[in-house]
Motif scaffolding. Structure first.
Motif, PDB file in Angstrom:
ATOM      1  N   LEU A  41     -44.374 -45.689  34.735  1.00 33.40           N
ATOM      2  CA  LEU A  41     -45.750 -45.503  34.291  1.00 33.40           C
ATOM      3  C   LEU A  41     -46.056 -44.027  34.057  1.00 33.40           C
ATOM      4  O   LEU A  41     -46.810 -43.674  33.138  1.00 33.40           O
ATOM      5  CB  LEU A  41     -46.726 -46.085  35.323  1.00 33.40           C
ATOM      6  N   ALA A  42     -45.470 -43.143  34.881  1.00 32.87           N
ATOM      7  CA  ALA A  42     -45.671 -41.699  34.699  1.00 32.87           C
ATOM      8  C   ALA A  42     -45.070 -41.239  33.380  1.00 32.87           C
ATOM      9  O   ALA A  42     -45.675 -40.438  32.642  1.00 32.87           O
ATOM     10  CB  ALA A  42     -45.054 -40.940  35.866  1.00 32.87           C
ATOM     11  N   ILE A  43     -43.872 -41.742  33.054  1.00 31.20           N
ATOM     12  CA  ILE A  43     -43.243 -41.395  31.784  1.00 31.20           C
ATOM     13  C   ILE A  43     -44.060 -41.942  30.612  1.00 31.20           C
ATOM     14  O   ILE A  43     -44.267 -41.262  29.604  1.00 31.20           O
ATOM     15  CB  ILE A  43     -41.801 -41.938  31.740  1.00 31.20           C
ATOM     16  N   GLY A  44     -44.545 -43.175  30.760  1.00 29.97           N
ATOM     17  CA  GLY A  44     -45.374 -43.765  29.711  1.00 29.97           C
ATOM     18  C   GLY A  44     -46.670 -43.002  29.499  1.00 29.97           C
ATOM     19  O   GLY A  44     -47.078 -42.748  28.359  1.00 29.97           O
ATOM     20  N   ASN A  45     -47.327 -42.613  30.595  1.00 28.51           N
ATOM     21  CA  ASN A  45     -48.569 -41.839  30.486  1.00 28.51           C
ATOM     22  C   ASN A  45     -48.316 -40.479  29.847  1.00 28.51           C
ATOM     23  O   ASN A  45     -49.120 -39.988  29.044  1.00 28.51           O
ATOM     24  CB  ASN A  45     -49.195 -41.658  31.868  1.00 28.51           C
ATOM     25  N   GLY A  46     -47.194 -39.869  30.231  1.00 31.21           N
ATOM     26  CA  GLY A  46     -46.856 -38.579  29.640  1.00 31.21           C
ATOM     27  C   GLY A  46     -46.598 -38.680  28.154  1.00 31.21           C
ATOM     28  O   GLY A  46     -47.050 -37.830  27.370  1.00 31.21           O
ATOM     29  N   ALA A  47     -45.884 -39.731  27.741  1.00 33.20           N
ATOM     30  CA  ALA A  47     -45.607 -39.929  26.315  1.00 33.20           C
ATOM     31  C   ALA A  47     -46.893 -40.195  25.532  1.00 33.20           C
ATOM     32  O   ALA A  47     -47.086 -39.675  24.429  1.00 33.20           O
ATOM     33  CB  ALA A  47     -44.629 -41.086  26.136  1.00 33.20           C
ATOM     34  N   GLN A  48     -47.786 -40.996  26.126  1.00 34.27           N
ATOM     35  CA  GLN A  48     -49.058 -41.292  25.457  1.00 34.27           C
ATOM     36  C   GLN A  48     -49.907 -40.033  25.304  1.00 34.27           C
ATOM     37  O   GLN A  48     -50.509 -39.797  24.253  1.00 34.27           O
ATOM     38  CB  GLN A  48     -49.820 -42.361  26.243  1.00 34.27           C
ATOM     39  N   GLN A  49     -49.955 -39.213  26.354  1.00 36.73           N
ATOM     40  CA  GLN A  49     -50.732 -37.979  26.291  1.00 36.73           C
ATOM     41  C   GLN A  49     -50.145 -37.021  25.263  1.00 36.73           C
ATOM     42  O   GLN A  49     -50.883 -36.331  24.540  1.00 36.73           O
ATOM     43  CB  GLN A  49     -50.757 -37.314  27.674  1.00 36.73           C
TER      44      GLN A  49
END
Length: 447
Positions: A41-49
């Motif tokens: 989820l941290a990687i996904g949030n980082g990619a989205q940001q």
């Protein structure tokens, strides 16, 4: 009731502590499951940001038109008398194209041409390479630039091509470290320009710049388009030497086509068009492409792109990838719950004596159920806590060594921790019921 729960909690805690190694091994599935969920989820949030930051860089609802300088395609038709038809040379991307798009095509919110020149800056004995960018005031709104100090270009600057400029934050830090640059002069190329404003710093990652093919805007110097055309360079203007060369080669196009195509004959280097409605982006881009093709005598020496749609497609792909990774992490939590249930069932068989003794001394079946249920929940919660810490560490390591942006959110921690506790509760029911159904007399015979 409260005392009953506390007493069973104390017994469950003592049982977990007494079998620390087994409890830790039981919780491993939960630990790695929670850690994987948080890290993914941290990687996904980082990619989205990162995608959102890139959209801010290119602007919302923008269509970008860039010239194609290197051209190798030719259309030389053989006429009936054996002579070649004279080639039609495209005028290139010009300010006239920008005006036509603005006047003819509906639904255009704003339009911003750019002329980018590689030059140098000199002040107080310091010389540094930089980019001089000729723009209109609309450019700053389209690109989400904000003034930190000073003022914007006014109509008079645009009409007469005044020698004024707005500098980026890094230019100020390099050439005006201890003074207010507004009103000061700075030499850009062969001319002195008066600084009338300073932009706020734009913060972005190098990866975003590389993905979008952008430059470091903080080191740019901005001046009105007319200032560049009048004082620096206008590639659309034909010099006397160029006219003589064109007349001399009028009947020999083929031998000079490669030389002609290798030169940048475009007046502007970039044209950004902002559309009012996002659903009209594709249609407007298609109309602009056809219009420019006609204006350039059927020569496609330009490229039309919609950065926002490309980034959203990239975001959609990353979201699918993150869902797959999240599902895999969720499966590991499920496997961890099954592991808890299996170990607890084995523990029931090993602790028949203890269960029979409690039942013989007057404990109710509900007490035994609660004890084993609390043990399962305690193991899963402990594993969840360790997993949360491990997941945050994993996210930090990924950001540090793999250079992938990660953002650990409180929501992901709460969700993963809550799922871990729920898994322990659900998969602890079966062992707890089996323990409560033990026969005291039969159980004591194992002694």
């Amino acid at each position: 009731m409260k005392e009953k729960i506390l007493a069973n909690l104390n017994i469950a805690f003592e049982a977990v502590v007494a079998n620390r190694t087994r409890s830790f091994l039981t919780a491993l599935g939960i630990i790695f499951g929670v850690a994987a969920v948080i890290a993914m989820l941290a990687i996904g949030n980082g990619a989205q940001q990162e995608i959102l930051n890139q959209i801010k860089l290119v602007g919302v609802n923008n269509i970008v038109i860039e010239p194609v300088v290197e051209q190798t395609e030719e259309n030389l038709q053989q006429q009936s008398n054996g002579k070649k038809e004279k080639r039609k040379f495209s005028p290139g991307l010009t300010l006239a194209d920008a005006e036509s798009i603005k006047e003819i095509i509906p639904g255009i919110e704003a339009i911003s041409p750019e002329i980018i020149l590689e030059t140098y800056v000199i002040r107080n004995g310091i010389r540094r390479s930089a980019k001089l960018v000729g723009v209109l005031p609309a450019y700053f709104n389209l690109s989400a630039f904000e003034l930190n100090e000073g003022e914007m270009f006014i109509e008079e600057h645009l009409k007469i091509g005044s020698r004024v400029c707005i500098i980026g934050k890094s230019v100020k830090a390099r050439f005006f470290p201890n003074t207010n640059p507004v009103g000061k002069m700075i030499k850009v190329g062969p001319h002195w320009l008066q600084v009338i404003g300073v932009l706020k710093e734009r913060v972005y990652s190098q990866k975003s710049l590389d993905n979008l093919g952008l430059r470091d805007f903080n080191m740019d110097i901005y001046t009105p388009v007319q200032t560049v055309l009048v004082n620096y360079k206008n590639r659309a203007s034909l010099t006397q030497a160029q006219l003589k060369k064109a007349n001399a080669n009028n009947g020999n196009d083929e031998g000079n086509s490669q030389n002609q195509n290798s030169q940048n004959y475009h007046q502007i280097d970039k044209l950004t068009v902002q559309v009012t409605e996002s659903e009209n982006l594709n249609a407007t881009a298609e109309v602009i492409s056809r219009m420019l093709k006609r204006r350039h005598y059927e020569k496609v020496d330009f490229e039309v792109t919609i950065p926002e749609l490309l980034l959203k497609q990239q975001q959609k792909t990353k979201n699918i990838f993150n869902i797959v990774l999240g599902a895999i992490a969720g499966i590991s939590l499920l496997v961890g719950g099954i592991g808890i249930m299996n170990i607890m069932l084995a523990s029931v068989m090993e602790r028949i004596k203890e269960i029979g003794l409690r039942l013989s001394l007057g404990a109710k079946k509900s007490d035994v159920v609660l004890q084993f249920l609390l043990e399962a929940v305690m193991i899963s919660i402990s594993g969840g806590i360790i997993g949360v810490i491990l997941g945050i560490v994993f996210a930090y390591l990924v950001a540090s060594f793999a250079e992938i942006p990660t953002i650990v959110s409180g929501v992901s921690i709460v969700i993963s921790f809550g799922v871990a506790a729920t898994v322990g509760l659900i998969f602890g029911i079966a062992p707890a019921r089996k323990a409560a159904n033990q026969d005291p007399i039969t159980s004591l015979r194992y002694e």
